[in-house]
Motif scaffolding. Structure first.
Motif, PDB file in Angstrom:
ATOM      1  N   LEU A  33       0.636  -0.910  -0.026  1.00  0.00           N
ATOM      2  CA  LEU A  33      -0.096  -0.003  -0.056  1.00  0.00           C
ATOM      3  C   LEU A  33       0.974   1.242   0.044  1.00  0.00           C
ATOM      4  O   LEU A  33       0.700   2.103  -0.814  1.00  0.00           O
ATOM      5  CB  LEU A  33      -0.891   0.243   1.015  1.00  0.00           C
ATOM      6  CG  LEU A  33      -1.894  -1.017   1.212  1.00  0.00           C
ATOM      7  CD1 LEU A  33      -2.758  -1.117   2.451  1.00  0.00           C
ATOM      8  CD2 LEU A  33      -2.925  -0.992   0.171  1.00  0.00           C
ATOM      9  N   ILE A  34       1.587   1.299   1.128  1.00  0.00           N
ATOM     10  CA  ILE A  34       2.360   2.746   1.026  1.00  0.00           C
ATOM     11  C   ILE A  34       3.414   3.246  -0.181  1.00  0.00           C
ATOM     12  O   ILE A  34       3.407   4.026  -0.614  1.00  0.00           O
ATOM     13  CB  ILE A  34       3.058   2.597   2.481  1.00  0.00           C
ATOM     14  CG1 ILE A  34       2.195   2.674   3.651  1.00  0.00           C
ATOM     15  CG2 ILE A  34       3.933   3.987   2.573  1.00  0.00           C
ATOM     16  CD1 ILE A  34       2.576   2.363   4.830  1.00  0.00           C
ATOM     17  N   ARG A  35       4.305   1.981  -0.433  1.00  0.00           N
ATOM     18  CA  ARG A  35       5.503   2.119  -1.439  1.00  0.00           C
ATOM     19  C   ARG A  35       4.827   2.392  -2.780  1.00  0.00           C
ATOM     20  O   ARG A  35       5.151   3.507  -3.603  1.00  0.00           O
ATOM     21  CB  ARG A  35       6.219   0.848  -1.673  1.00  0.00           C
ATOM     22  CG  ARG A  35       7.368   1.143  -2.328  1.00  0.00           C
ATOM     23  CD  ARG A  35       8.310  -0.155  -2.011  1.00  0.00           C
ATOM     24  NE  ARG A  35       9.524  -0.197  -2.818  1.00  0.00           N
ATOM     25  CZ  ARG A  35      10.082  -0.768  -3.397  1.00  0.00           C
ATOM     26  NH1 ARG A  35       9.278  -2.016  -3.862  1.00  0.00           N
ATOM     27  NH2 ARG A  35      11.024  -0.717  -4.419  1.00  0.00           N
ATOM     28  N   PRO A  36       3.711   1.594  -3.160  1.00  0.00           N
ATOM     29  CA  PRO A  36       3.140   1.993  -4.543  1.00  0.00           C
ATOM     30  C   PRO A  36       2.405   3.215  -4.831  1.00  0.00           C
ATOM     31  O   PRO A  36       2.454   4.164  -5.636  1.00  0.00           O
ATOM     32  CB  PRO A  36       2.133   0.816  -4.737  1.00  0.00           C
ATOM     33  CG  PRO A  36       2.438  -0.301  -4.064  1.00  0.00           C
ATOM     34  CD  PRO A  36       3.408   0.438  -2.611  1.00  0.00           C
ATOM     35  N   GLN A  37       1.760   3.708  -3.338  1.00  0.00           N
ATOM     36  CA  GLN A  37       1.308   4.941  -3.407  1.00  0.00           C
ATOM     37  C   GLN A  37       2.097   6.188  -3.512  1.00  0.00           C
ATOM     38  O   GLN A  37       2.123   7.079  -4.225  1.00  0.00           O
ATOM     39  CB  GLN A  37       0.237   5.294  -2.344  1.00  0.00           C
ATOM     40  CG  GLN A  37      -0.162   6.577  -2.021  1.00  0.00           C
ATOM     41  CD  GLN A  37      -1.509   7.063  -3.040  1.00  0.00           C
ATOM     42  OE1 GLN A  37      -1.879   5.817  -3.654  1.00  0.00           O
ATOM     43  NE2 GLN A  37      -1.437   8.046  -3.405  1.00  0.00           N
ATOM     44  N   ARG A  38       3.310   6.337  -2.867  1.00  0.00           N
ATOM     45  CA  ARG A  38       4.273   7.162  -2.813  1.00  0.00           C
ATOM     46  C   ARG A  38       4.871   7.170  -4.515  1.00  0.00           C
ATOM     47  O   ARG A  38       5.410   8.393  -4.934  1.00  0.00           O
ATOM     48  CB  ARG A  38       5.655   6.661  -2.012  1.00  0.00           C
ATOM     49  CG  ARG A  38       5.241   7.221  -0.807  1.00  0.00           C
ATOM     50  CD  ARG A  38       6.518   6.944   0.239  1.00  0.00           C
ATOM     51  NE  ARG A  38       6.187   7.258   1.702  1.00  0.00           N
ATOM     52  CZ  ARG A  38       7.219   6.909   2.627  1.00  0.00           C
ATOM     53  NH1 ARG A  38       8.182   6.391   2.327  1.00  0.00           N
ATOM     54  NH2 ARG A  38       6.758   7.137   3.981  1.00  0.00           N
ATOM     55  N   LYS A  39       4.973   5.950  -5.009  1.00  0.00           N
ATOM     56  CA  LYS A  39       5.577   6.008  -6.367  1.00  0.00           C
ATOM     57  C   LYS A  39       4.490   6.809  -7.335  1.00  0.00           C
ATOM     58  O   LYS A  39       5.119   7.452  -8.288  1.00  0.00           O
ATOM     59  CB  LYS A  39       5.883   4.392  -6.881  1.00  0.00           C
ATOM     60  CG  LYS A  39       6.337   4.448  -8.158  1.00  0.00           C
ATOM     61  CD  LYS A  39       6.747   3.118  -8.687  1.00  0.00           C
ATOM     62  CE  LYS A  39       7.341   2.874  -9.790  1.00  0.00           C
ATOM     63  NZ  LYS A  39       7.291   1.452 -10.347  1.00  0.00           N
ATOM     64  N   ARG A  40       3.497   6.420  -7.233  1.00  0.00           N
ATOM     65  CA  ARG A  40       2.330   7.014  -7.967  1.00  0.00           C
ATOM     66  C   ARG A  40       2.370   8.639  -7.898  1.00  0.00           C
ATOM     67  O   ARG A  40       2.063   9.389  -8.710  1.00  0.00           O
ATOM     68  CB  ARG A  40       0.905   6.482  -7.911  1.00  0.00           C
ATOM     69  CG  ARG A  40       0.660   5.248  -8.429  1.00  0.00           C
ATOM     70  CD  ARG A  40      -0.902   4.982  -8.406  1.00  0.00           C
ATOM     71  NE  ARG A  40      -1.255   4.578  -6.874  1.00  0.00           N
ATOM     72  CZ  ARG A  40      -1.357   3.557  -6.274  1.00  0.00           C
ATOM     73  NH1 ARG A  40      -0.840   2.453  -7.069  1.00  0.00           N
ATOM     74  NH2 ARG A  40      -1.574   3.429  -4.964  1.00  0.00           N
ATOM     75  N   GLN A  41       2.511   8.867  -6.532  1.00  0.00           N
ATOM     76  CA  GLN A  41       2.607  10.460  -6.341  1.00  0.00           C
ATOM     77  C   GLN A  41       3.910  11.179  -6.826  1.00  0.00           C
ATOM     78  O   GLN A  41       3.952  12.217  -7.383  1.00  0.00           O
ATOM     79  CB  GLN A  41       2.735  10.699  -4.747  1.00  0.00           C
ATOM     80  CG  GLN A  41       1.318  10.562  -3.917  1.00  0.00           C
ATOM     81  CD  GLN A  41       1.556  10.616  -2.652  1.00  0.00           C
ATOM     82  OE1 GLN A  41       2.344  10.517  -1.949  1.00  0.00           O
ATOM     83  NE2 GLN A  41       0.380  10.696  -2.122  1.00  0.00           N
ATOM     84  N   GLN A  42       5.024  10.469  -6.782  1.00  0.00           N
ATOM     85  CA  GLN A  42       6.065  11.034  -7.272  1.00  0.00           C
ATOM     86  C   GLN A  42       6.213  11.138  -9.025  1.00  0.00           C
ATOM     87  O   GLN A  42       6.314  12.070  -9.486  1.00  0.00           O
ATOM     88  CB  GLN A  42       7.438  10.162  -6.976  1.00  0.00           C
ATOM     89  CG  GLN A  42       7.911  10.197  -5.588  1.00  0.00           C
ATOM     90  CD  GLN A  42       8.898   9.107  -5.426  1.00  0.00           C
ATOM     91  OE1 GLN A  42       9.246   8.372  -6.021  1.00  0.00           O
ATOM     92  NE2 GLN A  42       9.438   9.431  -3.888  1.00  0.00           N
TER      93      GLN A  42
END
Length: 116
Positions: A14-23
């Motif tokens: 959850l957290i890692r893919p969301q950060r990647k999308r935000q970047q």
């Protein structure tokens, strides 16, 4: 031990893919240049005409310009070759992604109007 495993799984799913999308979204918004076709998060199709700090001036129609924040840009449209694809009942224009009326078919074909 199971609690630590749950936190690790939660992070990677959850957290890692969301950060990647935000970047990726931030990088896309910072790479905007005038002349780019975009879609806002509300679904408005427009062309970037100017960029000023955190603002973007979008032309939604010839001579109609509006100011938006960069965060409102949802995605950049990539130009596609103009061609039409026949997918059965309707012909779809792949450049716009919208159905196109086929001139060979009647406008009232398949109508459910009943006359009494």
């Amino acid at each position: 031990m199971p609690l630590i495993l749950l936190v690790v799984v939660f992070y990677f799913l959850l957290i890692r893919p969301q950060r990647k999308r935000q970047q990726e979204q931030l990088q896309m918004q910072n790479s905007l240049v005038p002349g780019t076709r975009v879609v806002t998060t509300t679904g408005l199709f427009a062309t970037v005409t100017a960029i000023e700090d955190d603002d973007v001036v979008l032309e939604v129609a010839p001579g109609v310009e509006t100011r938006w924040v960069k965060g409102a840009i949802g995605r950049v449209l990539t130009p596609v070759e103009e061609e039409t694809v026949d997918n059965g009942d309707a012909v779809q224009d792949t450049a716009l992604g919208e159905p196109v009326v086929d001139a060979d078919r009647g406008a009232n074909e398949g109508s459910t109007d009943k006359k009494s």
